[in-house]
Design a protein around this motif. Structure first.
Motif, PDB file in Angstrom:
ATOM      1  N   GLN A 108       2.567  -0.445   6.159  1.00 11.97           N
ATOM      2  CA  GLN A 108       2.754   1.008   6.292  1.00 11.97           C
ATOM      3  C   GLN A 108       1.487   1.788   5.969  1.00 11.97           C
ATOM      4  O   GLN A 108       1.371   2.948   6.332  1.00 11.97           O
ATOM      5  CB  GLN A 108       3.885   1.489   5.354  1.00 11.97           C
ATOM      6  CG  GLN A 108       5.252   0.907   5.672  1.00 11.97           C
ATOM      7  CD  GLN A 108       5.807   1.365   7.012  1.00 11.97           C
ATOM      8  OE1 GLN A 108       5.399   2.383   7.568  1.00 11.97           O
ATOM      9  NE2 GLN A 108       6.736   0.598   7.556  1.00 11.97           N
ATOM     10  N   GLY A 109       0.559   1.156   5.271  1.00 10.79           N
ATOM     11  CA  GLY A 109      -0.649   1.872   4.849  1.00 10.79           C
ATOM     12  C   GLY A 109      -1.648   2.036   5.987  1.00 10.79           C
ATOM     13  O   GLY A 109      -2.343   3.050   6.076  1.00 10.79           O
ATOM     14  N   HIS A 161      -2.140   5.171   8.271  1.00  9.96           N
ATOM     15  CA  HIS A 161      -2.538   6.456   7.711  1.00  9.96           C
ATOM     16  C   HIS A 161      -4.050   6.570   7.547  1.00  9.96           C
ATOM     17  O   HIS A 161      -4.563   7.531   6.990  1.00  9.96           O
ATOM     18  CB  HIS A 161      -1.747   6.720   6.432  1.00  9.96           C
ATOM     19  CG  HIS A 161      -0.285   6.743   6.748  1.00  9.96           C
ATOM     20  ND1 HIS A 161       0.328   7.823   7.330  1.00  9.96           N
ATOM     21  CD2 HIS A 161       0.653   5.785   6.692  1.00  9.96           C
ATOM     22  CE1 HIS A 161       1.591   7.533   7.591  1.00  9.96           C
ATOM     23  NE2 HIS A 161       1.816   6.292   7.206  1.00  9.96           N
ATOM     24  N   THR A 185       6.355   6.052  -0.866  1.00  9.60           N
ATOM     25  CA  THR A 185       5.382   6.122  -1.970  1.00  9.60           C
ATOM     26  C   THR A 185       4.038   5.498  -1.577  1.00  9.60           C
ATOM     27  O   THR A 185       4.008   4.377  -1.053  1.00  9.60           O
ATOM     28  CB  THR A 185       5.915   5.324  -3.190  1.00  9.60           C
ATOM     29  OG1 THR A 185       7.253   5.721  -3.430  1.00  9.60           O
ATOM     30  CG2 THR A 185       5.044   5.522  -4.410  1.00  9.60           C
ATOM     31  N   ILE A 186       2.955   6.231  -1.857  1.00 16.31           N
ATOM     32  CA  ILE A 186       1.612   5.637  -1.707  1.00 16.31           C
ATOM     33  C   ILE A 186       1.216   5.118  -3.086  1.00 16.31           C
ATOM     34  O   ILE A 186       1.138   5.894  -4.054  1.00 16.31           O
ATOM     35  CB  ILE A 186       0.570   6.682  -1.239  1.00 16.31           C
ATOM     36  CG1 ILE A 186       1.022   7.366   0.057  1.00 16.31           C
ATOM     37  CG2 ILE A 186      -0.799   6.036  -1.067  1.00 16.31           C
ATOM     38  CD1 ILE A 186       0.127   8.531   0.494  1.00 16.31           C
ATOM     39  N   ASN A 187       0.991   3.840  -3.187  1.00 16.72           N
ATOM     40  CA  ASN A 187       0.638   3.269  -4.492  1.00 16.72           C
ATOM     41  C   ASN A 187      -0.856   3.436  -4.777  1.00 16.72           C
ATOM     42  O   ASN A 187      -1.672   3.424  -3.851  1.00 16.72           O
ATOM     43  CB  ASN A 187       1.017   1.778  -4.522  1.00 16.72           C
ATOM     44  CG  ASN A 187       2.508   1.591  -4.668  1.00 16.72           C
ATOM     45  OD1 ASN A 187       3.141   2.199  -5.529  1.00 16.72           O
ATOM     46  ND2 ASN A 187       3.099   0.782  -3.803  1.00 16.72           N
ATOM     47  N   ASN A 191       2.867  11.304  -4.467  1.00 16.75           N
ATOM     48  CA  ASN A 191       1.946  10.922  -3.408  1.00 16.75           C
ATOM     49  C   ASN A 191       2.714  10.119  -2.352  1.00 16.75           C
ATOM     50  O   ASN A 191       3.030   8.949  -2.559  1.00 16.75           O
ATOM     51  CB  ASN A 191       0.833  10.077  -4.051  1.00 16.75           C
ATOM     52  CG  ASN A 191      -0.427  10.088  -3.236  1.00 16.75           C
ATOM     53  OD1 ASN A 191      -0.523  10.807  -2.225  1.00 16.75           O
ATOM     54  ND2 ASN A 191      -1.383   9.275  -3.624  1.00 16.75           N
ATOM     55  N   LYS A 192       3.037  10.793  -1.239  1.00 16.28           N
ATOM     56  CA  LYS A 192       3.917  10.177  -0.228  1.00 16.28           C
ATOM     57  C   LYS A 192       3.364  10.327   1.179  1.00 16.28           C
ATOM     58  O   LYS A 192       2.673  11.290   1.475  1.00 16.28           O
ATOM     59  CB  LYS A 192       5.278  10.903  -0.236  1.00 16.28           C
ATOM     60  CG  LYS A 192       6.308  10.370  -1.163  1.00 16.28           C
ATOM     61  CD  LYS A 192       7.673  11.008  -0.866  1.00 16.28           C
ATOM     62  CE  LYS A 192       8.256  10.499   0.441  1.00 16.28           C
ATOM     63  NZ  LYS A 192       9.711  10.747   0.554  1.00 16.28           N
ATOM     64  N   VAL A 193       3.737   9.401   2.069  1.00 18.91           N
ATOM     65  CA  VAL A 193       3.494   9.602   3.504  1.00 18.91           C
ATOM     66  C   VAL A 193       4.754  10.244   4.105  1.00 18.91           C
ATOM     67  O   VAL A 193       5.731  10.495   3.381  1.00 18.91           O
ATOM     68  CB  VAL A 193       3.179   8.265   4.228  1.00 18.91           C
ATOM     69  CG1 VAL A 193       1.936   7.606   3.658  1.00 18.91           C
ATOM     70  CG2 VAL A 193       4.364   7.317   4.188  1.00 18.91           C
ATOM     71  N   HIS A 226       0.869  -1.191   0.000  1.00 17.13           N
ATOM     72  CA  HIS A 226       0.000   0.000   0.000  1.00 17.13           C
ATOM     73  C   HIS A 226       0.904   1.239   0.000  1.00 17.13           C
ATOM     74  O   HIS A 226       0.739   2.134  -0.820  1.00 17.13           O
ATOM     75  CB  HIS A 226      -0.885  -0.050   1.244  1.00 17.13           C
ATOM     76  CG  HIS A 226      -1.937   1.001   1.285  1.00 17.13           C
ATOM     77  ND1 HIS A 226      -3.009   0.953   2.127  1.00 17.13           N
ATOM     78  CD2 HIS A 226      -2.090   2.159   0.591  1.00 17.13           C
ATOM     79  CE1 HIS A 226      -3.771   2.022   1.955  1.00 17.13           C
ATOM     80  NE2 HIS A 226      -3.219   2.769   1.028  1.00 17.13           N
ATOM     81  N   VAL A 227       1.896   1.192   0.928  1.00 21.73           N
ATOM     82  CA  VAL A 227       2.867   2.287   1.055  1.00 21.73           C
ATOM     83  C   VAL A 227       4.255   1.657   1.193  1.00 21.73           C
ATOM     84  O   VAL A 227       4.428   0.696   1.940  1.00 21.73           O
ATOM     85  CB  VAL A 227       2.560   3.129   2.319  1.00 21.73           C
ATOM     86  CG1 VAL A 227       3.683   4.119   2.604  1.00 21.73           C
ATOM     87  CG2 VAL A 227       1.226   3.866   2.172  1.00 21.73           C
TER      88      VAL A 227
END
Ligand code: PMP
Length: 405
Positions: A202-203, A206, A178-180, A329-331, A171-172
């Motif tokens: 990691q997703g 968030h 990177t957020i896919n 698009n990032k965390v 996911h991340v």
């Protein structure tokens, strides 16, 4: 309304720690998050008031432990919008969840089949599928990423075909942030008839994970990256897929009827949960979710973005700093290198100043090789970090740069 970070920090006892007389600045949140008092209290309360084994006692404590443990499953199911509780399998974490999927898949694969992953995988979402392919004779297909750390969606689409049995992606990315585009990728993979497994390690932290909206078949995550305890996590799977998934471990809890020469296995979720589970962990994880969902989700996201924006501004001003992973698009994960400095030395010098970051290969050796770097230093921000901490981190980084020049 903006987030009251000062009040939020008060809920995390560990944030009062001093390292060599300097206040701890904890920027290793992608490795594990710190735990609020509510989670610590839930663990203490369980052991103090109702510790017993679940699903097997005919006594008050066991009934109470079972009630809380299954309530925790409901909390997770609601959090990710599972269709039914049976779709939530307790595991020890993302790694075990992915292993359950890969172990079952290996029994279904045959030579000529293909499994698709990406270049940005954590080892947990790589070695698992690699070994399933080695065991079964299937091929592992790896989708490239750009220099920015974004997945090449055209190549992803082109790689899908009727031999593709399963597609796995994060996911991340833990290394790049990177957020896919997981909904889009899932739709493409489903159109090709493949199963889809998302590494949500990691997703999940968030927020806003809705497994039904994503449309995937499996979503794996850990409690400890979401302010919960270590040693607990979940595998979410679509009910019809899990019902048919090969048995993982065998033993107590997962059976319906046992004879010396044969066993009838239990139904979901128990058929994939052998032995005494991590009861306190499940209750602690649910406490973490309740705590997290009690926060203003919009305010959290705004705060996280502000931390990353400030870090990006300061990074842009710093000569000799190279960011690794600059996807649009990032965390709040910032991997970087300093010219002429080894990441381990940067980590060491920052630690002397009370600042905790991660250094090394980020459990992604093939990705580091692909990027032609030895590893990275990585600062990862969470909701309790402050803009002042980000600024102090960059001041310390400049000091490290001078010392290592
Ligand atoms: N995948 C990713 C992207 C991760 O960041 C991690 C944890 N670093 C994992 C998988 C494995 O999670 P765990 O160690 O909690 O099983």
């Amino acid at each position: 309304m903006s987030l009251d970070v000062t009040a939020l920090r008060q809920q995390f006892p560990i944030l009062k720690t001093q390292i060599d007389g300097k206040p701890l600045i904890y920027l290793d949140n992608a490795a594990t998050t710190q735990k609020p008092q509510a989670v610590i209290d839930a663990l203490v309360e369980f052991y103090t008031t109702c510790n017993a084994n679940v699903h097997r006692g005919s006594h008050h404590l066991s009934d109470e432990a079972t009630r809380r443990y299954e309530k925790a499953r409901t909390t997770v199911a609601r959090f990710i919008n599972a269709n039914v509780n049976e779709e939530v399998i307790w595991t020890s974490g993302t790694t075990e969840s992915l292993n359950i999927v890969a172990h079952g898949l290996a029994q279904k694969l045959q030579s000529g089949d293909e499994v698709i992953i990406t270049e940005m995988e954590h080892h947990a979402n790589l070695v698992t599928w690699q070994q399933a392919c080695i065991k079964s004779g299937a091929s592992l297909v790896v989708i490239p990423i750009s220099e920015d750390g974004e997945l090449d969606l055209a190549k992803f689409k082109a790689a899908l075909n009727n031999r593709t049995k399963l597609v796995a992606f994060p996911h991340v990315s833990n290394a790049l942030g990177t957020i896919n585009p997981i909904k889009e990728m899932t739709a493409m993979a489903k159109a090709a008839g493949a199963l889809v497994s998302v590494d949500g390690a990691q997703g999940i932290a968030h927020g806003g994970v809705d497994v039904q909206a994503i449309g995937c078949d499996f979503y794996s995550f850990s409690g400890h990256k979401l302010f919960g305890p270590t040693g607990i996590g979940c595998l979410w799977g679509r009910k019809d897929v899990l019902e048919d998934w090969p048995i993982w471990q065998t033993g107590g809890e997962m059976i319906a009827d046992v004879e010396y020469q044969q066993t009838t296995f239990g139904t979901l979720p128990f058929r994939l949960e052998a032995g005494t589970p991590n009861i306190s962990g499940a209750i602690g994880m649910a406490a973490a979710i309740d705590w997290f969902m009690g926060l203003d989700q919009h305010a959290i996201q705004t705060h996280e973005k502000a931390l990353l924006t400030r870090a990006n501004e300061l990074a842009a001003d710093m000569q000799g700093l190279r960011l690794i992973g600059t996807a649009k698009n990032k965390v709040g994960i910032m991997s970087f290198l300093l010219d002429g400095a080894h990441p381990a030395d940067i980590g060491f010098i920052l630690d002397r100043q009370g600042i905790a970051i991660r250094t090394g290969d980020n459990c992604a050796q093939p990705l580091m090789k692909r990027l032609n770097i030895p590893g990275t230093a990585r600062a990862s921000f969470s909701i309790y970090n402050t803009i002042e901490e980000v600024e102090a981190f960059f001041r310390a980084l400049k000091k490290a740069q001078t010392m290592l020049a």
